[in-house]
Scaffold this motif. Structure first.
Motif, mmCIF file in Angstrom:
data_model
loop_
_atom_site.group_PDB
_atom_site.id
_atom_site.type_symbol
_atom_site.label_atom_id
_atom_site.label_comp_id
_atom_site.label_asym_id
_atom_site.label_seq_id
_atom_site.Cartn_x
_atom_site.Cartn_y
_atom_site.Cartn_z
ATOM 1 N N GLN A 243 26.364 65.072 31.354
ATOM 2 C CA GLN A 243 27.072 64.706 32.157
ATOM 3 C C GLN A 243 27.334 63.035 32.568
ATOM 4 O O GLN A 243 27.655 62.143 32.299
ATOM 5 C CB GLN A 243 26.969 65.081 34.042
ATOM 6 C CG GLN A 243 27.448 64.410 35.321
ATOM 7 C CD GLN A 243 27.401 65.149 36.677
ATOM 8 O OE1 GLN A 243 26.001 65.955 36.586
ATOM 9 N NE2 GLN A 243 27.328 64.383 37.334
ATOM 10 N N ARG A 244 25.595 62.916 31.815
ATOM 11 C CA ARG A 244 25.639 61.377 31.547
ATOM 12 C C ARG A 244 26.584 60.659 30.224
ATOM 13 O O ARG A 244 26.816 59.574 30.537
ATOM 14 C CB ARG A 244 23.616 61.484 31.615
ATOM 15 C CG ARG A 244 23.210 60.634 31.950
ATOM 16 C CD ARG A 244 21.996 59.735 31.649
ATOM 17 N NE ARG A 244 20.999 60.876 32.235
ATOM 18 C CZ ARG A 244 20.760 62.060 32.065
ATOM 19 N NH1 ARG A 244 20.415 62.582 31.477
ATOM 20 N NH2 ARG A 244 20.089 63.458 32.587
ATOM 21 N N LYS B 259 29.795 60.182 31.516
ATOM 22 C CA LYS B 259 30.016 59.025 32.486
ATOM 23 C C LYS B 259 29.411 57.655 31.676
ATOM 24 O O LYS B 259 30.344 56.542 31.719
ATOM 25 C CB LYS B 259 28.177 59.107 34.025
ATOM 26 C CG LYS B 259 28.499 59.746 35.257
ATOM 27 C CD LYS B 259 27.684 59.361 35.457
ATOM 28 C CE LYS B 259 27.870 60.729 36.733
ATOM 29 N NZ LYS B 259 26.894 60.930 38.132
ATOM 30 N N GLU C 231 23.671 67.992 32.609
ATOM 31 C CA GLU C 231 23.752 66.882 33.582
ATOM 32 C C GLU C 231 23.259 65.767 31.902
ATOM 33 O O GLU C 231 23.710 64.779 32.648
ATOM 34 C CB GLU C 231 21.589 67.054 33.733
ATOM 35 C CG GLU C 231 21.653 67.210 35.083
ATOM 36 C CD GLU C 231 20.363 67.559 36.116
ATOM 37 O OE1 GLU C 231 19.320 67.158 34.749
ATOM 38 O OE2 GLU C 231 20.072 67.923 37.235
ATOM 39 N N THR C 232 22.743 66.353 31.146
ATOM 40 C CA THR C 232 23.093 65.429 29.716
ATOM 41 C C THR C 232 24.487 65.351 29.797
ATOM 42 O O THR C 232 24.561 64.216 28.725
ATOM 43 C CB THR C 232 21.786 65.833 28.232
ATOM 44 O OG1 THR C 232 20.232 66.453 28.482
ATOM 45 C CG2 THR C 232 22.375 65.445 26.886
ATOM 46 N N ARG D 97 20.831 73.585 33.295
ATOM 47 C CA ARG D 97 21.082 72.708 33.725
ATOM 48 C C ARG D 97 20.795 71.325 33.586
ATOM 49 O O ARG D 97 21.748 70.570 34.068
ATOM 50 C CB ARG D 97 20.201 72.510 35.146
ATOM 51 C CG ARG D 97 20.892 71.463 36.292
ATOM 52 C CD ARG D 97 19.488 71.925 37.299
ATOM 53 N NE ARG D 97 19.856 73.188 37.931
ATOM 54 C CZ ARG D 97 18.993 73.629 39.785
ATOM 55 N NH1 ARG D 97 18.010 72.829 39.749
ATOM 56 N NH2 ARG D 97 19.851 74.717 39.490
ATOM 57 N N SER D 98 19.254 71.087 32.666
ATOM 58 C CA SER D 98 19.264 69.831 32.015
ATOM 59 C C SER D 98 20.652 69.329 31.059
ATOM 60 O O SER D 98 20.760 68.699 30.638
ATOM 61 C CB SER D 98 17.928 70.042 31.330
ATOM 62 O OG SER D 98 18.019 71.224 30.328
#
Length: 378
Positions: free
Chosen positions: A106-107, A110, A103-104, A99-100
């Motif tokens: 995805q960040r 973005k 998220e990384t 998950r981390s």
């Protein structure tokens, strides 16, 4: 669940069987054992204890064995539960790390998207500036071309006017020559009367009319220039209006396309939300069915040692059902084992029928009590 160490069965704790030597019994109808020829002095030990004491000692030993086996099984279940817990924790850690990482990623995506949007915006701004500069240059070129055309037209008009004035001057030259000849032939007049001659007012009138004519021509040129300037300004305003209309229509089309894309995204999000709501509703229904099944099992397998059933948690109910099933299985195994032992005993020695049945009943009661004690201690 707390585990208890397996008790070690001490040989001294069990009652010792007092054996005595006696001669081997041989039936008369049986042939003589050939082994007895070689070892005539072989003795068979015989117990001096009664059958009730022997059964009690056997029941106690069997009880300890069953308790030890039960504790060993509980220990094995605890080890398996610890292994499952460790596997679950490792899976949760792997999921957390995944998950981390997601998220990384995805960040980062973005940030890259924001950089790309910024780059596109800068490029669009540069393109707009270049387009405006090109339009301004084109307007300047158009204005300069029109100025050149106007100056060329003015030069042509001036050349035509000069040619016309030259022709008029050449045409009026004979009148000037006639007047000069007339003045030459007239008698000479005094100097103070020269201003009163007849030609001077005519010349002055001509000069006045010529000056007035030049002023009117200059005024006409200024008015023509003003009209031309206003006309150019009108053309420029029309061109700017057309350019602004084109830009507005372009922006309107872009906004319309963005609106359509946003509507499509909203529809997709609504569909995903409806799908997630349906999945969550199915999950809630499954969980409710599972809880109802657990409650039904707990009611069927209720054990008073676990407390009242109303305030009992789901995990406690599952533990109670597990203990009930294990107890039933253990009781069934012991009953089968005792039935087999009793059958074998009945076929071999019929005279021990009543004590064996009494011992089996005592063993069943004691095993049930031992299982309840072990469950309450756990």
């Amino acid at each position: 669940m707390a585990t208890t160490p397996v008790p070690v069965l001490d040989g001294d704790s069990c009652p010792k069987l007092q054996m005595e030597k006696r001669v081997k019994n041989v039936f008369v109808t049986q042939p003589e054992d050939p082994r007895g020829r070689k070892k005539e002095k072989m003795c068979v030990p015989a117990t001096t204890e009664t059958s009730s004491k022997l059964l009690e000692a056997g029941v106690k030993a069997l009880k300890r064995t069953l308790i030890a086996r039960k504790q060993a099984e509980l220990h094995e279940l605890d080890v398996q539960l610890a292994l499952k817990t460790q596997d679950f924790r490792s899976c949760m850690e792997a999921l957390a790390s995944r998950r981390s990482e997601l998220e990384t990623q995805q960040r980062q995506s973005k940030e890259e998207e924001m950089k790309f949007e910024k780059f596109v915006a800068e490029k669009e701004e540069k393109r707009q500036r270049a387009l405006k500069q090109c339009e301004a240059t084109l307007e300047q070129n158009i204005l300069k071309q029109r100025r050149i055309e106007d100056l060329t037209e003015q030069l042509t008009k001036l050349e035509t006017r000069r040619h016309i004035l030259k022709q008029r001057t050449d045409k009026n030259k004979i009148y000037e020559d006639y007047l000069m000849k007339t003045l030459d032939r007239l008698p000479s007049l005094p100097r103070h009367n020269s201003s009163e001659s007849l030609a001077v007012p005519i010349i002055r009138r001509h000069e006045t009319l010529s000056v007035t004519h030049q002023g009117l021509l200059q005024r006409l040129r200024r008015m023509e220039a003003e009209v031309e300037r206003q006309w150019r300004q009108l053309q420029n305003m029309k061109q700017q209006h057309s350019i602004a209309t084109l830009m507005s229509s372009k922006e309107l089309s872009e906004l319309h396309s963005e609106l359509e894309s946003l509507r499509e995204k909203n529809r997709q999000v609504e569909v995903n939300l409806l799908m997630k709501r349906g999945a969550s509703r199915e999950k809630v229904e499954e969980v409710g069915k599972l809880l109802m099944a657990v409650n039904n099992l707990a009611q069927e397998c209720y054990i008073p040692e676990f407390g009242p059933l109303e305030g009992m948690s789901v995990l406690t109910m599952m533990d109670m059902v597990k203990e009930f099933v294990l107890d039933k299985a253990d009781t069934e195994r012991r009953l089968r084992r005792l039935d087999s032992c009793s059958t074998a005993t009945l076929t071999d020695k019929p005279w021990r029928k009543s004590p064996k049945s009494i011992g089996s009943k005592t063993q069943i009661k004691s095993s049930s009590k031992a299982s309840k004690i072990s469950d309450s201690s756990n």
